[in-house]
Write an enzyme that holds these catalytic residues in place. Structure first.
Site: not given
Ligand SMILES: C[S@@+](CC[C@H](N)C(=O)[O-])C[C@H]1O[C@@H](n2cnc3c(N)ncnc32)[C@H](O)[C@@H]1O
Length: 239
Positions: A67, A141, A145
Site C-alpha cells: 500500500e 494526494d 493544479k
Molecule cells: C491524501 S492522503 C491519503 C491517505 C490514505 N490513503 C487515505 O485514503 O486515508 C495521501 C497520502 O499519501 C502519502 N504519499 C504521497 N506521496 C507518497 C509517496 N511517493 N510515497 C509514499 N506515500 C506517499 C502522503 O504522505 C499522504 O499520507
C-alpha cells in the site's frame, strides 16, 4: 512552469512535496516509533542493490501486497487482519501516519506488516522483479493544479516501476474522489502497455471492491457528499 523550490538540474519528478510531520505525538505513539518501527522498517541496501523477496516475508507461496501512502494505516491494518497469510508492505513518509499504523499493528498483534517510512518510489527501485501480487494507491494526494501535476504519484515513470515489480496478473487498485486524478490515472494507465483496466459495468468503478475497506480520506470525502471512484487494473502477462 518551473518549480521555484527545485535545485537547478534536480529531477523534480523525484522530489518529495508532502509533509513528514504533523501534530506533536502522544508519548505512547512516540514510543512505538522508537521501539516497534525499527523492528518492522525496511532499510534499503546501501549501493542500489535489490531487496530479496524472502527478506520482506514473501516467497514460498506467500504473496506480497503493497500500500502506497497508507495515511493513518486503517486500511492496511484491516487488510492485514483479513489476510494473515499475505505479507504486506506499507509506504508512508508522514511520521504521524506511521505511528498510527504502528498502533494498529500493536493493538491487533499483526505479524505480517513491514513498513517503508519514505517515498514509495525509492522502494519500487529496490524491489525485485515480479514480487508484488497487489498494489493499493488509495486517495493519493490529487495535486489538482495543472502546474503541480508532475507531483502526482501515478505517472509514466512510476507505472514503469510498478510494471516491473508486479507479478503477471497482479492487481493495481487506485481510488480517489478527485475526478481530475481519476481521468489522469485512466489516461496514463490505459495507455501503458503492461496494464489493463478490468471494469465491465458501472458498478465496477462506482462501488468499493467487496473485499476492500474504507480509508480515512474516503470516509471524509463521502461525509462531504463527494463521489468516489475505484479503479482496478491488471498487470498483463509478460512476453
Ligand atoms: C491524501 S492522503 C491519503 C491517505 C490514505 N490513503 C487515505 O485514503 O486515508 C495521501 C497520502 O499519501 C502519502 N504519499 C504521497 N506521496 C507518497 C509517496 N511517493 N510515497 C509514499 N506515500 C506517499 C502522503 O504522505 C499522504 O499520507
Amino acid at each position: 512552469m518551473s518549480d521555484p523550490g527545485a535545485a537547478p538540474g534536480a529531477d523534480r519528478s523525484r522530489r518529495w512535496y508532502g509533509r513528514r510531520h504533523g501534530r506533536r505525538l502522544r508519548p505512547g505513539r512516540r514510543g512505538l516509533l522508537e521501539t516497534l518501527l525499527p523492528r518492522l522498517r525496511i532499510v534499503l541496501p546501501p549501493h542500489g542493490e535489490r531487496l530479496e523477496a524472502a527478506s520482506l516475508g514473501a516467497g514460498a507461496g506467500r504473496d506480497l501486497w503493497l500500500e502506497v501512502g497508507f495515511g493513518a494505516g486503517e486500511h492496511l491494518a484491516a487488510q492485514a487482519r483479513a489476510h494473515p497469510d499475505i505479507a504486506f508492505i506499507g509506504c508512508e513518509p508522514f511520521v504521524n501516519g506511521v505511528a498510527g499504523l504502528l498502533a494498529h499493528i500493536e493493538r491487533d498483534g499483526l505479524a505480517n506488516v513491514r513498513i517503508f517510512d519514505d517515498d514509495a518510489r525509492r522502494l519500487l527501485d529496490a524491489l525485485p522483479d515480479a514480487c508484488l501480487g497487489r498494489v493499493f494507491v488509495l486517495f493519493p494526494d490529487p495535486w489538482p493544479k495543472k502546474r503541480h501535476r508532475h507531483r502526482r504519484f501515478i505517472g509514466p515513470a512510476t507505472l514503469d516501476g510498478l510494471a516491473r515489480v508486479m507479478a503477471d496478473g497482479a492487481e493495481l487498485r487506485v481510488a480517489s474522489d478527485s475526478m481530475t486524478y481519476i481521468v489522469w490515472t485512466l489516461d496514463h494507465v490505459t495507455r501503458h502497455r503492461d496494464f489493463r483496466w478490468t471494469a465491465r459495468t458501472r458498478s465496477d468503478w462506482t462501488q468499493r471492491p467487496a473485499d476492500g475497506f474504507p480509508t480515512r480520506y474516503e470516509r471524509k470525502a463521502r461525509t462531504q457528499g463527494a463521489a468516489c471512484v475505484y479503479l482496478r487494473f491488471v498487470r498483463r502477462p509478460r512476453g
